[in-house]
Design an enzyme around this catalytic site. Structure first.
Site, PDB file in Angstrom:
ATOM      1  N   CYS A 191       0.904  -1.095   0.082  1.00 31.35           N
ATOM      2  CA  CYS A 191      -0.015  -0.067  -0.083  1.00 31.35           C
ATOM      3  C   CYS A 191       0.889   1.062  -0.147  1.00 31.35           C
ATOM      4  O   CYS A 191       1.516   1.446  -0.940  1.00 31.35           O
ATOM      5  CB  CYS A 191      -0.900  -0.016   1.167  1.00 31.35           C
ATOM      6  SG  CYS A 191      -2.498   0.931   0.943  1.00 31.35           S
ATOM      7  N   GLU A 215      -0.884  -8.594   5.112  1.00 34.98           N
ATOM      8  CA  GLU A 215      -0.781  -8.538   6.712  1.00 34.98           C
ATOM      9  C   GLU A 215      -2.066  -8.515   7.424  1.00 34.98           C
ATOM     10  O   GLU A 215      -2.287  -9.123   8.551  1.00 34.98           O
ATOM     11  CB  GLU A 215       0.005  -7.662   7.244  1.00 34.98           C
ATOM     12  CG  GLU A 215      -0.399  -6.217   7.380  1.00 34.98           C
ATOM     13  CD  GLU A 215      -0.726  -5.292   6.077  1.00 34.98           C
ATOM     14  OE1 GLU A 215      -0.275  -5.954   4.934  1.00 34.98           O
ATOM     15  OE2 GLU A 215      -0.975  -4.261   6.091  1.00 34.98           O
ATOM     16  N   HIS A 232      -3.684  -5.531   1.430  1.00 31.07           N
ATOM     17  CA  HIS A 232      -2.880  -5.765   2.689  1.00 31.07           C
ATOM     18  C   HIS A 232      -2.726  -6.898   3.275  1.00 31.07           C
ATOM     19  O   HIS A 232      -3.664  -7.537   3.916  1.00 31.07           O
ATOM     20  CB  HIS A 232      -3.490  -4.835   3.822  1.00 31.07           C
ATOM     21  CG  HIS A 232      -3.265  -3.272   3.799  1.00 31.07           C
ATOM     22  ND1 HIS A 232      -2.380  -2.579   4.255  1.00 31.07           N
ATOM     23  CD2 HIS A 232      -4.072  -2.584   2.918  1.00 31.07           C
ATOM     24  CE1 HIS A 232      -2.415  -1.256   4.093  1.00 31.07           C
ATOM     25  NE2 HIS A 232      -3.370  -1.192   3.335  1.00 31.07           N
TER      26      HIS A 232
HETATM   27  N1  LIG Z   1      -3.367   1.771   3.956  1.00 30.99           N
HETATM   28  C1  LIG Z   1      -2.406   2.404   3.028  1.00 30.99           C
HETATM   29  O1  LIG Z   1      -1.388   2.332   3.093  1.00 30.99           O
HETATM   30  C2  LIG Z   1      -2.846   3.883   2.650  1.00 30.99           C
HETATM   31  C3  LIG Z   1      -1.862   4.506   1.894  1.00 30.99           C
HETATM   32  C4  LIG Z   1      -2.359   6.007   1.266  1.00 30.99           C
HETATM   33  N2  LIG Z   1      -2.165   6.803   2.689  1.00 30.99           N
HETATM   34  C5  LIG Z   1      -3.527   6.163   0.562  1.00 30.99           C
HETATM   35  O2  LIG Z   1      -4.318   6.584   1.170  1.00 30.99           O
HETATM   36  O3  LIG Z   1      -3.557   5.835  -0.713  1.00 30.99           O
END
Ligand SMILES: NC(=O)CC[C@H](N)C(=O)O
EC number: 6.3.5.3
Length: 222
Positions: free
Chosen positions: A86, A197, A195
Site C-alpha cells: 500500500c 498482513e 494488505h
Molecule cells: N493503507 C495505506 O497504506 C494507505 C496508503 C495511502 N495513505 C492512501 O490512502 O492511498
C-alpha cells in the site's frame, strides 16, 4: 533470516506487519526507523502501509527522501528482497524501484473493503506458493491506489509477466489493466495495494495473505 519493517512518520501498518512476520511466519523481525541508514542485519525489507508524512504532495512522495531509502535502493540493487504494501508500494514507485505510479482513486474516495484478487504470476519468489490464477481474498484501504503507467511501460510489464495480482470483479480504484500488484524486472522488488498482513491470521477472517510471506521466506531460505 531476519526481516526489517520500515517506520516512517505516519506509517500505521508497521506493527501489523511485524505481527504477521514474527508471529505468523516465526521470523525474527525488527522495526527500522526511517532515519536509520543501514540494513546490515536484515535480509528482507518491508515498507508497510500508512500515511507517511500525512500523504502531503502525493502518497509516498516525501518518504522516498528518508535517509533509510538510500540503503533500501542499494539493498534492491543487490538483488535482495524488498516488499512494499500500500503506502510502501507508493514509496517504491516514487523512488523508482518499481515502474509506474499510484494515482488518486477513480471514484475520488478512500476505499476500505475486502476484495478478491487473482494471482496472475505465481512464478516469483513472492507468489510461488499460490496456484496460477488462484483467487485470494485480501483487504484494501487506500485513497491513491489507481495504478498508472504509460503505454510503453505497461506493455513492458505485461510482456515481462511483472503483474503478480489483479483485481477480480469490480475494479475498486480504476487501476489500468486491473493491476493490484507488480514486481520489478529482476523479480526481487514487489509492491501491492491490498494488505496481505491483514489476511494473515484466521482471527482476521482469512490467511490468504500469509501465503505471500511464506513464499518469500521459503525462497530466501533456498
Ligand atoms: N493503507 C495505506 O497504506 C494507505 C496508503 C495511502 N495513505 C492512501 O490512502 O492511498
Amino acid at each position: 533470516m531476519k526481516f526489517g519493517v520500515v517506520v516512517f512518520p505516519g506509517s500505521n501498518c508497521d506493527r501489523d506487519m511485524v505481527y504477521a512476520l514474527r508471529d505468523g511466519l516465526g521470523c525474527p523481525t525488527r522495526l527500522i526507523w526511517h532515519q536509520e541508514t543501514t540494513l546490515e542485519d536484515v535480509e528482507g525489507v518491508v515498507l508497510p502501509g500508512g500515511f507517511s508524512y500525512g500523504d502531503y504532495l502525493r502518497c509516498g512522495a516525501i518518504a522516498r527522501f528518508s535517509p533509510i531509502m538510500t540503503a533500501i535502493v542499494e539493498h534492491a540493487h543487490q538483488g535482495k528482497p524488498v516488499l512494499g504494501i500500500c503506502n510502501g508500494f507508493q514509496v517504491l514507485t516514487e523512488v523508482g524501484l518499481l515502474p509506474g505510479a499510484l494515482t488518486r482513486n477513480q471514484g475520488l474516495h478512500f476505499v476500505c473493503d475486502r476484495i478478491t484478487l487473482k494471482v496472475d504470476n505465481n512464478q516469483t519468489s513472492f507468489t510461488h506458493l499460490y496456484a496460477k490464477d488462484q483467487r485470494v481474498t485480501i483487504p484494501i484501504a487506500h485513497g491513491e491506489g489507481r495504478y498508472y503507467a504509460d503505454a510503453e511501460t505497461l506493455a513492458q510489464i505485461e510482456d515481462n509477466q511483472q503483474v503478480l495480482f489483479r483485481y477480480l470483479g469490480e475494479n475498486p480504484n480504476g487501476s489500468l489493466n486491473d493491476i493490484a500488484g507488480i514486481c520489478n524486472s529482476k523479480g526481487n522488488v514487489m509492491g501491492m495495494m491490498p494488505h496481505p498482513e491483514r489476511a494473515s491470521d484466521p482471527i482476521l477472517g482469512g490467511t490468504d495473505g500469509l501465503t505471500l510471506f511464506k513464499s518469500l521466506l521459503e525462497s530466501m531460505n533456498h
